[in-house]
Write a protein that holds these residues in place. Structure first.
Motif, PDB file in Angstrom:
ATOM      1  N   VAL A  40     -14.286  15.643   1.487  1.00  0.00           N
ATOM      2  CA  VAL A  40     -13.199  16.438   0.580  1.00  0.00           C
ATOM      3  C   VAL A  40     -12.255  17.021   1.577  1.00  0.00           C
ATOM      4  CG1 VAL A  40     -12.439  18.563  -0.560  1.00  0.00           C
ATOM      5  CG2 VAL A  40     -14.647  17.497  -0.962  1.00  0.00           C
ATOM      6  N   SER A  41     -12.477  17.433   2.864  1.00  0.00           N
ATOM      7  CA  SER A  41     -11.573  17.739   3.895  1.00  0.00           C
ATOM      8  C   SER A  41     -10.714  16.597   4.680  1.00  0.00           C
ATOM      9  CB  SER A  41     -12.088  18.478   4.984  1.00  0.00           C
ATOM     10  OG  SER A  41     -13.142  17.941   5.800  1.00  0.00           O
ATOM     11  N   ALA A  42     -11.257  15.424   4.715  1.00  0.00           N
ATOM     12  CA  ALA A  42     -10.910  14.173   5.227  1.00  0.00           C
ATOM     13  C   ALA A  42     -10.143  13.251   4.336  1.00  0.00           C
ATOM     14  CB  ALA A  42     -11.936  13.439   6.105  1.00  0.00           C
ATOM     15  N   TYR A  43     -10.033  13.739   2.988  1.00  0.00           N
ATOM     16  CA  TYR A  43      -9.295  12.755   1.912  1.00  0.00           C
ATOM     17  C   TYR A  43      -7.773  12.700   2.363  1.00  0.00           C
ATOM     18  CZ  TYR A  43      -7.049  10.980  -2.047  1.00  0.00           C
ATOM     19  OH  TYR A  43      -6.255  10.324  -2.629  1.00  0.00           O
ATOM     20  N   ARG A  44      -7.452  11.355   2.366  1.00  0.00           N
ATOM     21  CA  ARG A  44      -6.026  10.928   2.481  1.00  0.00           C
ATOM     22  C   ARG A  44      -5.707   9.895   1.537  1.00  0.00           C
ATOM     23  NH1 ARG A  44      -8.201  10.848   7.629  1.00  0.00           N
ATOM     24  NH2 ARG A  44      -8.165   8.133   7.722  1.00  0.00           N
ATOM     25  N   ASP A  45      -4.380   9.817   1.022  1.00  0.00           N
ATOM     26  CA  ASP A  45      -3.940   8.800   0.194  1.00  0.00           C
ATOM     27  C   ASP A  45      -3.814   7.773   0.874  1.00  0.00           C
ATOM     28  OD1 ASP A  45      -2.939   7.578  -2.068  1.00  0.00           O
ATOM     29  OD2 ASP A  45      -0.869   8.354  -1.667  1.00  0.00           O
ATOM     30  N   GLU A  46      -4.250   6.720   0.275  1.00  0.00           N
ATOM     31  CA  GLU A  46      -4.266   5.416   0.853  1.00  0.00           C
ATOM     32  C   GLU A  46      -3.080   4.813   0.743  1.00  0.00           C
ATOM     33  OE1 GLU A  46      -9.121   4.329   0.235  1.00  0.00           O
ATOM     34  OE2 GLU A  46      -7.462   3.160  -0.662  1.00  0.00           O
ATOM     35  N   TRP A  47      -2.329   4.943  -0.400  1.00  0.00           N
ATOM     36  CA  TRP A  47      -0.861   4.446  -0.429  1.00  0.00           C
ATOM     37  C   TRP A  47       0.110   4.951   0.438  1.00  0.00           C
ATOM     38  CZ3 TRP A  47      -0.165   4.814  -6.815  1.00  0.00           C
ATOM     39  CH2 TRP A  47      -0.853   3.863  -7.329  1.00  0.00           C
ATOM     40  N   ALA A  48       0.073   6.473   0.713  1.00  0.00           N
ATOM     41  CA  ALA A  48       1.022   7.169   1.382  1.00  0.00           C
ATOM     42  C   ALA A  48       0.777   6.772   2.796  1.00  0.00           C
ATOM     43  CB  ALA A  48       0.837   8.634   1.261  1.00  0.00           C
ATOM     44  N   GLU A  49      -0.503   6.400   3.377  1.00  0.00           N
ATOM     45  CA  GLU A  49      -1.013   6.010   4.672  1.00  0.00           C
ATOM     46  C   GLU A  49      -0.399   4.778   4.911  1.00  0.00           C
ATOM     47  OE1 GLU A  49      -5.014   6.839   5.835  1.00  0.00           O
ATOM     48  OE2 GLU A  49      -4.357   8.532   6.878  1.00  0.00           O
ATOM     49  N   THR A  50      -0.408   3.829   3.917  1.00  0.00           N
ATOM     50  CA  THR A  50       0.079   2.550   4.085  1.00  0.00           C
ATOM     51  C   THR A  50       1.585   2.394   4.150  1.00  0.00           C
ATOM     52  OG1 THR A  50      -1.791   1.522   2.621  1.00  0.00           O
ATOM     53  CG2 THR A  50      -0.006   0.142   2.936  1.00  0.00           C
ATOM     54  N   LEU A  51       2.296   3.086   3.184  1.00  0.00           N
ATOM     55  CA  LEU A  51       3.706   3.259   3.490  1.00  0.00           C
ATOM     56  C   LEU A  51       4.246   3.705   4.756  1.00  0.00           C
ATOM     57  CD1 LEU A  51       4.382   4.723  -0.043  1.00  0.00           C
ATOM     58  CD2 LEU A  51       4.963   2.554   0.668  1.00  0.00           C
ATOM     59  N   ALA A  52       3.324   4.460   5.648  1.00  0.00           N
ATOM     60  CA  ALA A  52       3.919   5.007   7.004  1.00  0.00           C
ATOM     61  C   ALA A  52       3.296   4.182   8.005  1.00  0.00           C
ATOM     62  CB  ALA A  52       3.225   6.461   7.048  1.00  0.00           C
ATOM     63  N   ASP A  53       2.708   2.953   7.712  1.00  0.00           N
ATOM     64  CA  ASP A  53       2.417   1.944   8.706  1.00  0.00           C
ATOM     65  C   ASP A  53       2.850   0.617   8.516  1.00  0.00           C
ATOM     66  OD1 ASP A  53       0.892   0.517  10.608  1.00  0.00           O
ATOM     67  OD2 ASP A  53      -1.211   1.603  10.269  1.00  0.00           O
ATOM     68  N   PRO A  54       3.700   0.270   9.560  1.00  0.00           N
ATOM     69  CA  PRO A  54       4.608  -0.921   9.329  1.00  0.00           C
ATOM     70  C   PRO A  54       3.427  -2.116   9.573  1.00  0.00           C
ATOM     71  CG  PRO A  54       5.691   0.461  10.897  1.00  0.00           C
ATOM     72  CD  PRO A  54       4.515   0.934  10.485  1.00  0.00           C
ATOM     73  N   ALA A  55       2.370  -1.950  10.188  1.00  0.00           N
ATOM     74  CA  ALA A  55       1.474  -3.190  10.322  1.00  0.00           C
ATOM     75  C   ALA A  55       0.849  -3.496   8.901  1.00  0.00           C
ATOM     76  CB  ALA A  55       0.363  -2.866  11.499  1.00  0.00           C
ATOM     77  N   LYS A  56       0.419  -2.353   8.192  1.00  0.00           N
ATOM     78  CA  LYS A  56      -0.169  -2.474   6.870  1.00  0.00           C
ATOM     79  C   LYS A  56       0.869  -3.196   5.902  1.00  0.00           C
ATOM     80  CE  LYS A  56      -3.850   1.242   7.432  1.00  0.00           C
ATOM     81  NZ  LYS A  56      -3.306   1.650   8.739  1.00  0.00           N
ATOM     82  N   LEU A  57       2.067  -2.434   5.966  1.00  0.00           N
ATOM     83  CA  LEU A  57       3.056  -3.030   5.119  1.00  0.00           C
ATOM     84  C   LEU A  57       3.237  -4.537   5.287  1.00  0.00           C
ATOM     85  CD1 LEU A  57       5.682  -0.338   5.159  1.00  0.00           C
ATOM     86  CD2 LEU A  57       4.274  -0.928   3.338  1.00  0.00           C
TER      87      LEU A  57
END
Length: 853
Positions: free
Chosen positions: A786-803
Motif C-alpha cells: 500500500v505504501s509503495a504503490y505508484r501509478d504505472e501510467w504516470a511513471e511511464t509518462l515521466a520516463d523518456p526511455a519507457k516512452l
C-alpha cells in the motif's frame, strides 16, 4: 579391419551421427570429421542466446565424443575434393583421408537476394556464430559512432528473421521486419494466425511491413548501408541490414564429384539416406529427399540415426520430414505442426481466438473430428508439447478443450501410445522415455534428457517429457518432482519464499541462485509477478520488461485489429461528472469506441500504440490512473450504491468498495482477481461470484471467498461474518497475501481454496486464528504494498526511455499503421470486417470457437 568413416561437416547433424556411431558401435570403425568453421559443433538452434550473453563455449554441443580414440576432428580444414574412384577426400591443407563410408553433412549457407547493394558493408546474414559475432560488433561500433540507437532492417519475416529482429532489439537497436508476402511466417501460419503474430511482434516494439519487396540496398555517405528501397518506391533509413531470405544447400563438393543433385540444390538421397553412390550418404540440410531440402534440425537428426544404423548393418529408413516449428523469441509464442494448413481432403478446423490476450489457436482434424492432423498456436504455445505427439492419433475428447485458456477448464491428458514421437528433434518416442524411467533408473526429466536426448535441442517438448516422467514415477510409487519448470526445482510457493528471504530483485539473480538455464515462458511470468509483489519496481524497469506478457509490455489490452483498449481506474464504479466529461472528450478526440464494462468501468477501444501516452497524459491530468485491466492483478471492485442512496442498503458499500480498490490496486498476483461489495442481502453487486465478496448485514460485513465467473463459475464460500470495517480489511489483507504466497502459477482463488488441505476451514484458521504464525508477516507485506504503490501510467509518462516503446513504426514514431480500418456502427467506430475492407488479412474471429470445413 575397422570401417573408415569420413564426415564432411561439423554441424549439429554431423555431431548427432558421430554420437550415435560411437555409442552403438564397438571398436570396428574410425571416424574422421572435417569442419570448416574453425570451432567444434555448436547449437545453431540456440544461436540467439549469443545475444543474451552466452559464450561460444556455452553454445557448444557436448564434446565428449571427440575424446573417443576412434574419432578425429579436424577444425578449420574443410574438404576440397572427393575422389569417388579412389574413395578419398582431400582437404584444403592437402591432407588425404581414405574412406569406406563417406557422409556429406555440409549443411547450407545463407542466401543473399539478387538485389543491388546486398554486399555493402553493414549487410549481414544470420547463420553462424561468426555471423552473429560480426553483427554484434557492428551494432556496438555504429551506435557509439552515431550517438543514437542503430536502425536495423531485417529482410525476411520467417522464423529466422523474427529471431534476428529480436536479437537486434536485445542489443538496443531499432528493428523493422520486411516480409515480401502478406503475413509473417507464411510457410507455417495462415492469414489469421499471421495477423495475430504481427500484432504480438509489433507490441514488442518491432515494426513490421508486409507485402514489402526489397529492390535495392542504398549506400550512405560513408559507403555502407544507408537505406533500403522497396518496390512501392519508398525508402527506409537503415544503418544495417540483416538478410534472412532463406538458405542454399552446400552441394558444390557433391556436384564436382558427379553425385546426383536436384536442379534447385541439394544432394539426392533415398530412404536409406544414400546418394547415387552407394558408399556416400548425405544428411541434414544438404540432403534432398523427395526433391526437398529442409532447414530444420529434427530431420537432420533423423537422417543421422538412419545413416548410423545403415553403416552398422541395419536397415533403418527415413520416413520423411517433420516440419513442426516453434518460434524462440522472448515474449512471443508461436508453433506450427502437422497438416497445419488443412490440406487433407475433408479436414476440419477448430479455431479459438482471444483478441484481448493476443491468442490464436487452430487444430486441424479429420473429417470425423476424431483424429488430430495438425495445428497452429500463436500467443500461447503451451499445448505444443502435448499436442504434437498426438498427430495422427485420436484426441480422445472434445478438441475445443485443448484450446481453452488456463483456468477455463482442464485439458485432457490422453495416454500417449509408446510409438508416439515426443521429441521430434531426436526422434524419441513416449515408449523410450517410459523405458528410461522403468528400466534405466532415471528419476527426473533431466536424467531422461541425458539418457535419451529428448528435450536437449530446441526444448519445446520438455513439458511433455516431464509429464511422462512424472506419470511413470507415480506408477512406480516413487516421489515426483513438483518443480515450477525445468529451470526451477522449487514450486511457486517455495520460489516466493526464496526470493522473499534472499532479497534478490532480478530474474537473472534469482535463476543463478535458485535455478538453472535462462528461463522459459512458464517461469518468467511467475517471477515477474513475484518480483512485482516483493520488489515493487515498475513492470518496465530493467530486466522486468523482458518478463512481461504482451499486454503488460504496453500497459493496455491488445485488440483484434492491432489497436489497444484503455481502461482508467474508477474505484467502486464511482466517477465524477468532470471525470466522465474528460473520458468522453478523450474518446471523442482520439476516435475511440466506448463501452461500459461488467466491472463498472468505461473501456475505450481503438487506441493506436503511439497514441497511448497521449491518452494517458489527458487522463492522468484529470486525476485518473491505470485500471490494470491488462495485468494479473486486481481488476475491479464492483459495488451497488448501498446505504448512501438505496432505501434497502444497510451499509456504505460504495465507500467500502472505493477503500478496497485503492488499497489493492496494482497488487500483482498469480492470476487476476476481482471483488464485489453489496450493501444488503439483495446482492446487486453479485459479490458471491467474485474472488472476494463482501455483503452487508445488520450485524456487519459478511466475507465470502474463492468465487469466480467465467467458463467454470463457482460461488464464493462464507469465510467470516459480522465483521467491522477494520477487521474486514485486515482479513482481506491476509487472504490476498496468503494467496499470493501459496497459489500455483496461473491459479485463480477458486481452485486455490479448493486445493488447500482442509479447504475453507484451513484458510480460516490461517488468517483468522493465525494457526501458522504468519499473520504479522502478511499484515506487514500488505502494508508495504500500500505504501509503495505508484501509478504505472504516470511513471511511464515521466520516463523518456519507457516512452520510446510506444510507436507503431520505429523509423516513423507518429505514423499510424496503414493496415487499420474502421467503420461506423451505432454512432461509434468498430474494426472493419474483411468484406468491408476487401482485405482477408483481418479475418480474425472473436473470442469464440468455430468449426470450418
Amino acid at each position: 579391419m575397422s570401417a573408415r568413416i569420413v564426415v564432411i561437416g561439423a554441424g549439429m547433424a554431423a555431431h548427432r551421427l558421430v554420437d550415435s556411431l560411437v555409442t552403438r558401435a564397438e571398436d570396428r570403425l574410425t571416424i574422421t570429421v572435417l569442419g570448416d568453421e574453425g570451432r567444434r559443433p555448436y547449437d545453431r538452434v540456440g544461436l540467439t542466446r549469443f545475444f543474451d550473453g552466452e559464450s561460444p563455449a556455452e553454445l557448444a554441443l557436448p564434446d565428449t565424443i571427440f575424446a573417443d580414440p576412434r574419432v578425429t576432428l579436424h577444425e578449420g580444414d574443410p574438404a576440397a575434393a572427393i575422389d569417388r574412384a579412389a574413395r578419398t577426400v582431400t582437404t584444403a591443407s592437402g591432407a588425404v583421408h581414405p574412406y569406406d563410408h563417406l557422409v556429406l553433412a555440409t549443411g547450407s549457407v545463407a542466401a543473399r537476394p539478387p538485389v543491388e547493394g546486398a554486399e555493402l558493408p553493414g549487410c549481414f546474414v544470420y547463420r553462424t556464430l561468426a555471423d552473429v559475432d560480426s553483427l554484434q560488433r557492428h551494432v556496438q561500433e555504429r551506435a557509439a559512432a552515431l550517438g543514437r540507437p542503430v536502425r536495423g532492417v531485417v529482410v525476411g519475416g520467417g522464423l529466422l528473421g523474427l529471431e534476428a529482429a529480436g536479437a537486434l532489439q536485445g542489443m538496443d537497436a531499432e528493428a523493422t521486419v520486411l516480409q515480401s508476402s502478406d503475413r509473417l511466417m507464411s510457410a507455417q501460419l495462415d492469414l489469421p494466425a499471421g495477423a495475430v503474430l504481427r500484432r504480438l511482434i509489433e507490441a514488442r516494439g518491432i515494426a513490421v511491413r508486409t507485402d514489402a519487396r526489397t529492390t535495392a540496398i542504398r549506400p550512405g555517405p560513408d559507403g555502407a548501408v544507408g537505406a533500403v528501397a522497396l518496390r512501392d518506391g519508398t525508402e527506409l533509413p537503415a544503418d544495417l541490414v540483416v538478410l534472412t531470405v532463406g538458405v542454399r544447400p552446400r552441394d558444390e563438393l557433391a556436384r564436382a564429384a558427379g553425385l546426383s543433385c536436384e536442379e534447385r540444390g541439394g544432394v539426392r538421397i533415398d530412404a536409406a539416406c544414400t546418394t547415387s553412390d552407394p558408399s556416400v550418404h548425405a544428411i541434414g540440410e544438404v540432403a534432398a529427399f523427395d526433391g526437398q531440402c529442409v532447414g530444420l534440425v529434427a530431420p537432420g537428426y533423423a537422417m543421422a540415426e538412419v545413416v548410423s544404423d545403415r553403416i552398422l548393418g541395419g536397415d533403418a529408413t527415413f520416413d520423411g520430414y517433420d516440419l513442426s516449428t516453434k518460434l524462440k523469441l522472448s515474449g512471443v509464442d508461436v508453433a506450427s505442426f502437422g497438416d497445419a494448413f488443412a490440406t487433407t481432403p475433408g479436414a476440419l478446423d477448430v479455431v479459438y481466438t482471444d483478441p484481448v490476450s493476443g491468442v490464436h489457436k487452430k487444430l486441424v482434424l479429420s473429417d470425423d473430428a476424431k483424429t488430430l492432423l495438425g495445428g497452429m498456436l500463436v500467443g500461447d504455445a503451451s499445448a505444443y508439447g502435448s499436442l504434437r505427439p498426438l498427430v495422427g492419433g485420436a484426441l480422445g475428447a472434445d478438441p475445443a478443450v485443448h484450446l481453452l485458456p488456463a483456468g477455463a477448464g482442464s485439458a485432457p491428458t490422453p495416454e500417449l501410445p509408446d510409438e508416439a514421437i515426443v521429441c521430434s528433434c531426436s526422434s524419441v518416442s513416449a515408449g523410450t522415455i517410459r523405458h528410461a524411467v522403468r528400466e534405466q533408473g532415471c528419476t527426473d526429466a533431466a536424467e531422461v534428457t541425458a539418457c535419451t536426448k529428448a528435450g536437449a535441442t530446441c526444448g519445446s517438448c520438455t513439458v511433455m517429457v516431464k509429464s511422462l516422467v512424472t506419470g511413470e514415477l507415480a506408477k512406480l510409487g516413487k516421489a515426483v518432482s513438483t518443480g515450477l519448470c525445468e529451470h526451477f526445482d522449487l514450486t511457486r510457493r517455495q520460489l516466493f519464499d526464496a526470493v522473499h528471504v534472499s532479497g534478490l530483485t532480478t530474474f537473472s539473480a534469482v535463476i543463478e541462485r535458485f535455478g538453472r538455464g535462462r528461463g522459459c515462458d512458464v517461469c518468467k511470468p511467475v517471477l515477474a509477478s513475484i518480483l512485482a509483489v516483493l520488489g515493487g519496481e515498475h513492470v518496465l524497469d530493467n530486466e522486468n520488461a523482458t518478463l512481461q506478457d504482451t499486454n503488460d509490455h504496453v500497459m493496455a489490452n491488445l485488440q483484434k485489429d492491432g489497436t489497444y483498449s484503455v481502461v482508467p481506474r474508477m474505484p467502486g464504479g464511482e466517477v465524477t461528472p468532470e471525470g466522465l466529461i474528460t473520458v468522453g472528450e478523450v474518446a471523442r478526440d482520439f476516435g475511440l469506441y466506448t463501452k461500459i464494462t461488467g466491472g463498472q468501468r468505461v473501456d475505450m477501444f481503438g487506441a493506436r500504440l503511439e497514441q497511448l501516452p497521449l491518452i494517458w497524459q489527458r487522463l492522468v491530468d484529470a486525476g485518473f490512473e491505470s485500471g490494470h485491466a491488462y495485468g494479473k492483478s486486481l481488476r475491479t471492485v464492483k459495488s451497488c450504491v448501498g446505504s448512501a442512496w438505496c432505501r434497502y442498503g444497510v451499509m456504505d458499500s460504495t465507500g467500502m468498495a472505493v477503500t478496497l480498490e485503492l488499497r489493492y490496486r496494482g497488487l500483482r498476483a498469480p492470476h487476476k482477481f476481482k471483488l464485489g461489495v453489496s450493501g444488503c442481502a439483495r446482492e446487486c453487486a453479485e459479490a458471491r461470484g467474485k474472488d472476494a465478496g463482501i455483503i452487508a448485514t445488520a450485524q456487519g460485513w459478511n466475507l465470502y471467498v474463492g468465487g469466480n465467473g467465467g467458463a467454470t463459475p463457482r460461488h464464493a464460500e462464507l469465510l467470516a461474518e459480522g465483521l467491522d470495517d477494520d477487521t474486514l480489511i485486515r482479513t482481506l489483507d491476509r487472504y490476498f497475501m496468503y494467496y499470493l504466497r501459496t497459489a500455483d502459477k496461473l491459479q485463480r482463488t477458486a481452485p486455490w481454496v479448493e486445493s488447500l488441505d482442509g479447504g475453507i476451514d484451513s484458510l480460516r484458521a490461517v488468517i483468522m486464528e493465525d494457526s501458522l504464525g504468519l499473520a504479522a508477516d502478511l499484515d506487514a507485506a500488505m502494508a508495504r504494498h500500500v505504501s509503495a504503490y505508484r501509478d504505472e501510467w504516470a511513471e511511464t509518462l515521466a520516463d523518456p526511455a519507457k516512452l520510446a516503446r510506444f510507436r507503431s513504426f520505429v523509423n516513423a514514431p507518429t505514423t499510424p499503421d496503414p493496415g487499420l480500418a474502421h467503420v461506423p456502427e451505432r454512432g461509434q467506430l468498430r474494426p472493419a470486417r474483411p468484406e468491408e475492407r476487401g482485405d482477408a488479412r483481418v479475418l480474425i474471429a472473436g473470442t469464440t470457437l468455430e468449426v470450418r470445413r
